[in-house]
Design a protein around this motif. Structure first.
Motif, mmCIF file in Angstrom:
data_model
loop_
_atom_site.group_PDB
_atom_site.id
_atom_site.type_symbol
_atom_site.label_atom_id
_atom_site.label_comp_id
_atom_site.label_asym_id
_atom_site.label_seq_id
_atom_site.Cartn_x
_atom_site.Cartn_y
_atom_site.Cartn_z
ATOM 1 N N GLY A 149 -5.362 88.688 87.339
ATOM 2 C CA GLY A 149 -4.477 88.008 86.391
ATOM 3 C C GLY A 149 -3.009 88.347 86.627
ATOM 4 O O GLY A 149 -2.135 87.479 86.586
ATOM 5 N N PHE A 150 -2.702 89.629 86.882
ATOM 6 C CA PHE A 150 -1.321 90.020 87.172
ATOM 7 C C PHE A 150 -0.829 89.396 88.471
ATOM 8 O O PHE A 150 0.360 89.065 88.601
ATOM 9 N N GLY A 151 -1.718 89.255 89.447
ATOM 10 C CA GLY A 151 -1.317 88.629 90.704
ATOM 11 C C GLY A 151 -0.886 87.186 90.497
ATOM 12 O O GLY A 151 0.112 86.728 91.078
ATOM 13 N N ILE A 152 -1.610 86.446 89.667
ATOM 14 C CA ILE A 152 -1.229 85.063 89.379
ATOM 15 C C ILE A 152 0.111 85.023 88.636
ATOM 16 O O ILE A 152 0.987 84.197 88.912
ATOM 17 N N ALA A 163 5.455 90.785 95.242
ATOM 18 C CA ALA A 163 4.689 91.709 94.401
ATOM 19 C C ALA A 163 3.356 91.092 93.992
ATOM 20 O O ALA A 163 2.319 91.769 93.948
ATOM 21 N N GLY A 164 3.357 89.781 93.697
ATOM 22 C CA GLY A 164 2.099 89.123 93.373
ATOM 23 C C GLY A 164 1.125 89.131 94.529
ATOM 24 O O GLY A 164 -0.089 89.251 94.339
ATOM 25 N N THR A 165 1.663 89.030 95.763
ATOM 26 C CA THR A 165 0.783 89.076 96.940
ATOM 27 C C THR A 165 0.093 90.428 97.047
ATOM 28 O O THR A 165 -1.123 90.515 97.294
ATOM 29 N N LEU A 198 -9.957 85.169 90.591
ATOM 30 C CA LEU A 198 -8.581 85.255 90.090
ATOM 31 C C LEU A 198 -7.651 85.865 91.132
ATOM 32 O O LEU A 198 -6.491 85.450 91.275
ATOM 33 N N ALA A 199 -8.137 86.872 91.865
ATOM 34 C CA ALA A 199 -7.297 87.479 92.894
ATOM 35 C C ALA A 199 -6.975 86.492 94.017
ATOM 36 O O ALA A 199 -5.848 86.447 94.527
ATOM 37 N N GLY A 208 2.933 79.582 96.621
ATOM 38 C CA GLY A 208 3.750 78.654 95.846
ATOM 39 C C GLY A 208 5.043 79.291 95.370
ATOM 40 O O GLY A 208 6.096 78.647 95.323
ATOM 41 N N GLY A 209 4.978 80.574 94.995
ATOM 42 C CA GLY A 209 6.187 81.272 94.569
ATOM 43 C C GLY A 209 7.210 81.402 95.686
ATOM 44 O O GLY A 209 8.422 81.381 95.439
#
Length: 387
Positions: A149-152, A163-165, A198-199, A208-209
């Protein structure tokens, strides 16, 4: 009551058989069958036969008494057949032997028997293996859901997609570990699968970011360029600042540009800025140390006048001086005296002056110089003799 003439006498001792009765020989007990073994068994020593029982001496005749009934003879045991060579081994009954002597009382110098006698025919019991404990929890599954969830969340934020990666990659590893633990009996297998999904979505959102960050940077650059164009104008200058002096078409004769001016004359630019160089004069050093270095120097006074309507900022106004042979002269430095250059802002209608000295070869009689009041101005030429 009268007493009988011959009362019966009580026999003393065990009853004896009549005289002449043959003595029975003790039937021999056959030896028990020995178990089949691959080792060679040593031959047992022959058992000596028991000696015949001697006949008892004849007892004196006694009056006939009631004979005790004879005990029936014990039936002879049936002989045990010899084991066959192809028969499976069987456990033999223990051979009767003399009772084992009682162990001595434990005391000093006489240890007791620490172990009991082994009992044949009873194998040792085998302990069952300890059952493996089943895992009661699956923390990897919970961690995979949280990190996914934090990664998304971090992946879609511009400039934080990296950081999300990282967080999503950790979530993928935790989800796979949770699934493997669930296959071994741990609970929450469905939660581990959800965390893995989710990961993976977090990794995709990081891509996308990245593109979103590039779009934001591109739009920011366009907006900055547009703002600069609005504030400074198409030519890159602020509207409140005087425009740079435009270079007019080169005329045939323009004193100061196409031909040299005499020292002491003033040249005026189209925007009202004026510049002039004084007549060169012999310079005398002010300190003893400078007198040893400066031998033949001339001094020039630079004057700049602001004839425009706005303040003028002087950045660099230093003339280039050459001798009569065309060689560039070096600037002379005298502590506290020269050089004194013009710097700072000159208000409209004001003037500023500076003094500079240049070292020339001995015997020089005339010099040439050119000067500009600042960047973007044409350089004005001067020529003349040393005064």
């Amino acid at each position: 009551m009268s007493t009988p003439p011959n009362p019966p006498s009580t026999p003393v001792g065990p009853p004896t058989e009549p005289t002449g009765t043959p003595t029975r020989e003790t039937d021999s007990i056959p030896a028990p069958a020995q178990p089949l073994s691959l080792e060679k068994t040593p031959a047992a020593p022959a058992t000596p036969e028991a000696p015949a029982t001697p006949e008892a001496p004849a007892a004196p005749e006694a009056p006939e008494t009631a004979q005790a009934p004879e005990a029936p003879a014990a039936a002879a045991p049936e002989p045990v057949p010899a084991p066959s060579a192809f028969a499976p081994p069987a456990f033999a009954p223990p051979t009767p032997s003399a009772p084992a002597p009682a162990p001595a009382a434990a005391g000093f110098g006489a240890p007791g028997h620490p172990w009991g006698e082994p009992t044949p025919g009873f194998p040792g019991a085998q302990y069952p293996a300890y059952p493996q404990a089943t895992p009661t929890g699956n923390g990897l599954a919970v961690a995979a859901v949280i990190t996914g969830g934090f990664g998304i969340f971090l992946g879609v934020i511009p400039f934080l997609f990296w950081a999300g990666t990282l967080v999503a990659a950790v979530g993928v590893g935790l989800g796979i570990g949770g699934i493997a633990r669930a296959n071994k009996g741990a609970p929450n297998k469905s939660m581990a699968v959800v965390g893995t999904v989710l990961a993976v979505l977090g990794l995709l959102s990081s891509v996308g970011g990245f593109f979103l960050t590039a779009l934001v940077v591109d739009r920011a650059d366009s907006r900055v360029d547009r703002q600069i164009e609005e504030d400074w104008g198409p030519d890159g200058r602020h509207p409140g600042i005087e425009p740079w002096p435009s270079k007019s078409p080169s005329p045939t004769q323009v004193p100061g540009l196409t031909s040299a001016l005499q020292f002491g004359e003033t040249y005026t630019y189209p925007n009202g800025i004026k510049v002039s160089l004084s007549v060169p004069a012999k310079y005398e050093p002010k300190s003893k140390y400078s007198g040893e270095r400066i031998k033949n120097a001339v001094a020039l006074t630079v004057t700049i006048t602001n004839g425009s309507t706005t303040p003028y900022e002087v950045i660099y106004a230093v003339p280039n001086v050459r001798d009569d042979q065309g060689m560039t002269a070096d600037m002379a430095f005298d502590s506290g005296s020269v050089p004194k250059m013009i710097s700072g802002s000159i208000l409209p209608g004001e003037s500023a002056s500076g003094i500079l000295a240049f070292e020339l070869p001995k015997g020089t009689r005339s010099i040439t110089a050119d000067i500009s009041p600042g960047t973007g101005f044409d350089r004005v030429k001067y020529a003349g003799p040393i005064g």
